[in-house]
Design an enzyme around this catalytic site. Structure first.
Site, PDB file in Angstrom:
ATOM      1  N   ASN A   1       0.865  -1.175   0.000  1.00  0.00           N
ATOM      2  CA  ASN A   1       0.000   0.000   0.000  1.00  0.00           C
ATOM      3  C   ASN A   1       0.903   1.226   0.000  1.00  0.00           C
ATOM      4  O   ASN A   1       1.601   1.488   0.983  1.00  0.00           O
ATOM      5  CB  ASN A   1      -0.880  -0.039   1.257  1.00  0.00           C
ATOM      6  CG  ASN A   1      -1.728   1.205   1.409  1.00  0.00           C
ATOM      7  OD1 ASN A   1      -1.659   2.128   0.585  1.00  0.00           O
ATOM      8  ND2 ASN A   1      -2.528   1.253   2.455  1.00  0.00           N
ATOM      9  N   VAL A   2       0.879   1.988  -1.075  1.00  0.00           N
ATOM     10  CA  VAL A   2       1.808   3.121  -1.205  1.00  0.00           C
ATOM     11  C   VAL A   2       1.563   4.224  -0.175  1.00  0.00           C
ATOM     12  O   VAL A   2       2.418   5.074   0.037  1.00  0.00           O
ATOM     13  CB  VAL A   2       1.784   3.732  -2.633  1.00  0.00           C
ATOM     14  CG1 VAL A   2       2.246   2.728  -3.666  1.00  0.00           C
ATOM     15  CG2 VAL A   2       0.412   4.308  -2.973  1.00  0.00           C
TER      16      VAL A   2
ATOM     17  N   ASN B   1       2.419   5.511 -10.215  1.00  0.00           N
ATOM     18  CA  ASN B   1       1.199   5.412 -11.022  1.00  0.00           C
ATOM     19  C   ASN B   1      -0.047   5.071 -10.188  1.00  0.00           C
ATOM     20  O   ASN B   1      -1.157   5.392 -10.590  1.00  0.00           O
ATOM     21  CB  ASN B   1       1.436   4.343 -12.102  1.00  0.00           C
ATOM     22  CG  ASN B   1       0.164   3.855 -12.727  1.00  0.00           C
ATOM     23  OD1 ASN B   1      -0.422   4.529 -13.573  1.00  0.00           O
ATOM     24  ND2 ASN B   1      -0.316   2.687 -12.289  1.00  0.00           N
TER      25      ASN B   1
ATOM     26  N   SER C   1      -2.384  14.363 -13.839  1.00  0.00           N
ATOM     27  CA  SER C   1      -3.629  14.259 -14.611  1.00  0.00           C
ATOM     28  C   SER C   1      -3.991  15.623 -15.165  1.00  0.00           C
ATOM     29  O   SER C   1      -3.646  16.660 -14.596  1.00  0.00           O
ATOM     30  CB  SER C   1      -4.762  13.781 -13.703  1.00  0.00           C
ATOM     31  OG  SER C   1      -6.010  13.978 -14.336  1.00  0.00           O
TER      32      SER C   1
ATOM     33  N   TYR D   1      -9.001  14.902  -5.909  1.00  0.00           N
ATOM     34  CA  TYR D   1      -8.132  14.369  -6.979  1.00  0.00           C
ATOM     35  C   TYR D   1      -7.322  15.498  -7.624  1.00  0.00           C
ATOM     36  O   TYR D   1      -6.122  15.368  -7.844  1.00  0.00           O
ATOM     37  CB  TYR D   1      -9.032  13.672  -7.996  1.00  0.00           C
ATOM     38  CG  TYR D   1      -8.332  12.897  -9.087  1.00  0.00           C
ATOM     39  CD1 TYR D   1      -7.859  11.607  -8.850  1.00  0.00           C
ATOM     40  CD2 TYR D   1      -8.183  13.432 -10.366  1.00  0.00           C
ATOM     41  CE1 TYR D   1      -7.240  10.880  -9.861  1.00  0.00           C
ATOM     42  CE2 TYR D   1      -7.573  12.715 -11.381  1.00  0.00           C
ATOM     43  CZ  TYR D   1      -7.106  11.430 -11.123  1.00  0.00           C
ATOM     44  OH  TYR D   1      -6.508  10.719 -12.138  1.00  0.00           O
TER      45      TYR D   1
ATOM     46  N   LYS E   1      -3.294  15.788  -7.664  1.00  0.00           N
ATOM     47  CA  LYS E   1      -2.560  15.762  -8.936  1.00  0.00           C
ATOM     48  C   LYS E   1      -1.792  17.066  -9.182  1.00  0.00           C
ATOM     49  O   LYS E   1      -0.749  17.054  -9.841  1.00  0.00           O
ATOM     50  CB  LYS E   1      -3.525  15.466 -10.094  1.00  0.00           C
ATOM     51  CG  LYS E   1      -4.128  14.048 -10.050  1.00  0.00           C
ATOM     52  CD  LYS E   1      -3.067  12.967 -10.096  1.00  0.00           C
ATOM     53  CE  LYS E   1      -3.652  11.567 -10.244  1.00  0.00           C
ATOM     54  NZ  LYS E   1      -2.620  10.513 -10.247  1.00  0.00           N
TER      55      LYS E   1
ATOM     56  N   ILE F   1      -8.280   8.257 -20.528  1.00  0.00           N
ATOM     57  CA  ILE F   1      -7.681   7.051 -21.092  1.00  0.00           C
ATOM     58  C   ILE F   1      -8.577   5.853 -20.776  1.00  0.00           C
ATOM     59  O   ILE F   1      -9.159   5.777 -19.685  1.00  0.00           O
ATOM     60  CB  ILE F   1      -6.267   6.816 -20.488  1.00  0.00           C
ATOM     61  CG1 ILE F   1      -5.447   8.119 -20.451  1.00  0.00           C
ATOM     62  CG2 ILE F   1      -5.529   5.717 -21.243  1.00  0.00           C
ATOM     63  CD1 ILE F   1      -5.159   8.765 -21.793  1.00  0.00           C
TER      64      ILE F   1
END
Ligand code: NAD
Length: 252
Positions: free
Chosen positions: A62-63, A89, A150, A162, A166, A195
């Site tokens: 878990n980062v 990522n 992003s 988010y 980012k 994407i």
């Protein structure tokens, strides 16, 4: 940097963009250490890389957990020796309006929604970069660290958490590129637009259609197109401190 036999760590490497990057870099002869939360999917990604003739290993990590990141980076160095690259990522979405009023009822973006995204998408990038950079300096190993930002870093409706994470990642990229250049470590970013992955697959179809029609190239990007950009940054020794925007000309 010539990728053949170099060791690249990819977080969130078991599906989506991470897996596409793993296979793309394996195709160029790089060895891979894939970090993620799902053992079964990690094993499948490792097998796909090995089928391309390189060494690959899976690490459950878990980062957002400092202890796990410290232990995992040490383990990767024990298993492979020199580390030459990291792709930050791993990422999650917990979208929601800051304040929403519907049918006279008010809801708020919860602190838990905010914190979950900051923990993975920003703190996770900090922890992995710190540990990998420290290990590379210790090993006198040169290479590159790539952060996946992003298009939403400019600010996007429903993505307070988010977008903040980012944007933070983009700013940290410039900082780290300046700090780590003296050790022969480049740091750069990729800011994808929309994407085709499980992440965008989880969006409401109406939202997805609206988004696609707003892209000048009139289609979503493909994971291999992001992987191509990651390979380009790893290979190009003069690319550092900048964010490569890959969004079909769509800018928020
Ligand atoms: P995805 O959900 O398909 O894959 C993300 C991976 O990260 C998953 O395998 C997940 O298990 C892993 N992960 C999540 N939390 C983790 C944690 N705490 N520790 C370790 N691994 C964790 O998403 P994706 O579309 O492949 O996105 C990859 C990256 O690209 C993310 O950072 C995302 O924000 C970014 N991005 C994606 C798009 C897009 O359109 N898909 C656009 C811009 C940016």
């Amino acid at each position: 940097m010539e990728l053949k036999e170099k060791l690249i760590i990819i977080t969130g490497g078991c599906q989506g963009l991470g897996r596409a990057m793993a296979e793309y870099l394996a195709g160029k002869g790089a060895n891979l250490a894939l970090l993620d939360l799902n053992q079964e999917k990690l094993d499948q990604a490792v097998a796909a890389c090995e089928a391309l003739g390189v060494k690959a290993r899976a690490y459950l990590c878990n980062v957002a957990n400092e202890e796990q990141v410290v232990d995992t980076v040490s383990k990767v160095a024990e298993d492979f020796g020199a580390i030459h690259g990291l792709v930050n990522n791993a990422g999650i979405l917990r979208d929601g309006l800051l304040v929403k009023v519907k049918d006279g009822e008010m809801t708020k973006l919860s602190l838990a929604q905010w914190q979950a995204v900051i923990d993975v998408n920003l703190t996770g990038v900090f922890l992995c970069t710190r540990e990998v950079a420290a290990k590379m300096i210790e090993q006198k190993s040169q290479g590159a660290i790539i952060n996946i930002s992003s298009i939403s870093r400019a600010g996007n409706i429903g993505q307070t958490n988010y977008s903040a994470a980012k944007a933070g990642v983009a700013a940290a990229t410039v900082t780290w590129a300046r700090e780590l250049a003296r050790y022969g470590i480049r740091v750069a970013g990729v800011a994808p637009g929309f994407i085709e992955t499980e992440m965008t697959g989880s969006m409401r179809p109406e939202a997805l259609d609206k988004m696609t029609s707003a892209i000048p190239l009139k289609r979503m990007g493909r994971p291999d197109e992001i992987a191509h950009s990651v390979a380009y940054i790893l290979e190009n020794d003069y690319f550092s401190g900048r964010i490569l925007e890959l969004d079909g000309a769509m800018r928020i």
